[in-house]
Write a protein that holds these residues in place. Structure first.
Motif, PDB file in Angstrom:
ATOM      1  N   ALA A   3       0.868  -1.181   0.000  1.00  0.00           N
ATOM      2  CA  ALA A   3       0.000   0.000   0.000  1.00  0.00           C
ATOM      3  C   ALA A   3       0.902   1.227   0.000  1.00  0.00           C
ATOM      4  N   ALA A   4       0.646   2.168  -0.929  1.00  0.00           N
ATOM      5  CA  ALA A   4       1.506   3.346  -1.086  1.00  0.00           C
ATOM      6  C   ALA A   4       0.680   4.622  -1.005  1.00  0.00           C
ATOM      7  N   VAL A   5       1.233   5.628  -0.335  1.00  0.00           N
ATOM      8  CA  VAL A   5       0.619   6.955  -0.253  1.00  0.00           C
ATOM      9  C   VAL A   5       1.673   7.986  -0.637  1.00  0.00           C
ATOM     10  N   ARG A   6       1.213   9.196  -0.980  1.00  0.00           N
ATOM     11  CA  ARG A   6       2.124  10.263  -1.366  1.00  0.00           C
ATOM     12  C   ARG A   6       1.544  11.611  -0.941  1.00  0.00           C
ATOM     13  N   LYS A   7       2.420  12.588  -0.854  1.00  0.00           N
ATOM     14  CA  LYS A   7       2.013  13.949  -0.558  1.00  0.00           C
ATOM     15  C   LYS A   7       1.526  14.616  -1.841  1.00  0.00           C
ATOM     16  N   THR A   8       0.298  15.195  -1.792  1.00  0.00           N
ATOM     17  CA  THR A   8      -0.258  15.918  -2.927  1.00  0.00           C
ATOM     18  C   THR A   8      -0.690  17.312  -2.460  1.00  0.00           C
ATOM     19  N   GLU A   9      -1.264  18.081  -3.376  1.00  0.00           N
ATOM     20  CA  GLU A   9      -1.738  19.419  -3.008  1.00  0.00           C
ATOM     21  C   GLU A   9      -2.874  19.372  -1.995  1.00  0.00           C
ATOM     22  N   SER A  10      -3.614  18.257  -1.959  1.00  0.00           N
ATOM     23  CA  SER A  10      -4.770  18.164  -1.074  1.00  0.00           C
ATOM     24  C   SER A  10      -4.498  17.416   0.227  1.00  0.00           C
ATOM     25  N   SER A  11      -3.418  16.615   0.269  1.00  0.00           N
ATOM     26  CA  SER A  11      -3.178  15.801   1.464  1.00  0.00           C
ATOM     27  C   SER A  11      -1.713  15.387   1.531  1.00  0.00           C
ATOM     28  N   ASP A  12      -1.223  15.235   2.760  1.00  0.00           N
ATOM     29  CA  ASP A  12       0.131  14.724   2.942  1.00  0.00           C
ATOM     30  C   ASP A  12       0.200  13.218   2.771  1.00  0.00           C
ATOM     31  N   VAL A  13      -0.945  12.534   2.885  1.00  0.00           N
ATOM     32  CA  VAL A  13      -0.975  11.066   2.791  1.00  0.00           C
ATOM     33  C   VAL A  13      -2.112  10.645   1.860  1.00  0.00           C
ATOM     34  N   ASP A  14      -2.077  11.134   0.644  1.00  0.00           N
ATOM     35  CA  ASP A  14      -3.086  10.787  -0.347  1.00  0.00           C
ATOM     36  C   ASP A  14      -2.800   9.390  -0.904  1.00  0.00           C
ATOM     37  N   PHE A  15      -3.840   8.569  -1.080  1.00  0.00           N
ATOM     38  CA  PHE A  15      -3.652   7.223  -1.631  1.00  0.00           C
ATOM     39  C   PHE A  15      -2.996   7.296  -2.999  1.00  0.00           C
ATOM     40  N   ASP A  16      -2.004   6.435  -3.214  1.00  0.00           N
ATOM     41  CA  ASP A  16      -1.312   6.403  -4.498  1.00  0.00           C
ATOM     42  C   ASP A  16      -1.572   5.117  -5.260  1.00  0.00           C
ATOM     43  N   ALA A  17      -1.331   3.962  -4.620  1.00  0.00           N
ATOM     44  CA  ALA A  17      -1.483   2.699  -5.335  1.00  0.00           C
ATOM     45  C   ALA A  17      -1.537   1.537  -4.360  1.00  0.00           C
TER      46      ALA A  17
END
Length: 237
Positions: free
Chosen positions: A73-87
């Protein structure tokens, strides 16, 4: 080389979106599968220039001395969240060669699910490991994947990875890794538009069951992130 000792070096391919590729969480994984192995690992990669942060957690468990499965399970920092779901990813490892050989080879099969109308992917990866003597070893990988679902891209995506490492008598591993992404068979990018990173690492055992890896990767082309700072923490069971 036992996966229990070097599972912290294993990994999945870096995610395919340009933002995610600027924080490479992949590894130069080996082909050896140990019977009765199980472990959990946390990885974090930080890009100081973009302040981008990618994180992942995976659990892996061998089925026997030849096959092992892993879920990621992977998450990343985006403009909307520091832990946005990635893949989310599922992997199946297959050690083809016999144990205790100087040359080991195997395959890993991947299935990756993404959101935000990004394409999913299916991959087949070929991994090779060479025992060089005096604690030295080398790895060479070829990674391939194809898109499925929405917004797919044509062709087969191509990556290679390499590693030279040495195990020390004190239990640490030190070495150098190289990551290369070329584009797809439909469009191999010009060299400056390809992603190439290299850098040293050190893996340190902490007690019998824990280990910590630290690494810095440096970009070799214009399209590569200048720096990735990485830490991996592994717990073997």
């Amino acid at each position: 080389m036992a996966i229990r000792r070097v599972s912290i070096l294993a990994g999945a391919a870096a995610l395919l979106s340009p933002f995610a590729f600027s924080q490479n969480t992949g590894g130069v994984f080996g082909p050896v599968v140990n019977e009765d192995h199980s472990s959990i690992q946390y990885r974090a990669t930080y890009d100081p220039d973009s302040e981008g942060l990618a994180q992942r957690v995976h659990y892996q468990q061998s089925l026997n001395g030849e096959l092992m499965w892993r879920v990621v399970a992977a998450v990343r920092k985006t403009e909307s969240s520091d832990v946005d779901f990635d893949a989310a990813r599922g992997e199946l490892w297959w050690q083809i060669s016999e144990d205790d050989q100087a040359y080991q080879t195997g395959l890993r099969f991947d299935a990756v699910l993404r959101d935000d109308d990004r394409p999913h992917s299916l991959g087949v990866n070929w991994t090779n490991q060479f025992t060089l003597g005096d604690g030295w070893s080398a790895r060479a990988l070829l990674l391939t994947s194809v898109d499925v679902g929405n917004n797919t891209r044509d062709g087969v995506s191509l990556q290679t990875r390499g590693q030279i490492a040495r195990g020390l008598e004190t239990g640490q591993h030190i070495g150098l890794q190289l990551y290369n992404s070329y584009g797809s068979t439909d469009h191999i990018r010009d060299f400056d538009d390809q992603v190439h990173q290299a850098g040293p690492f050190v893996s340190i055992p902490v007690g019998d069951d824990w280990s910590v890896l630290g690494q810095a990767l440096f970009g070799l082309t214009d399209a590569s992130a200048d720096t990735n700072l990485r830490v991996w923490i592994t717990r073997a069971f």
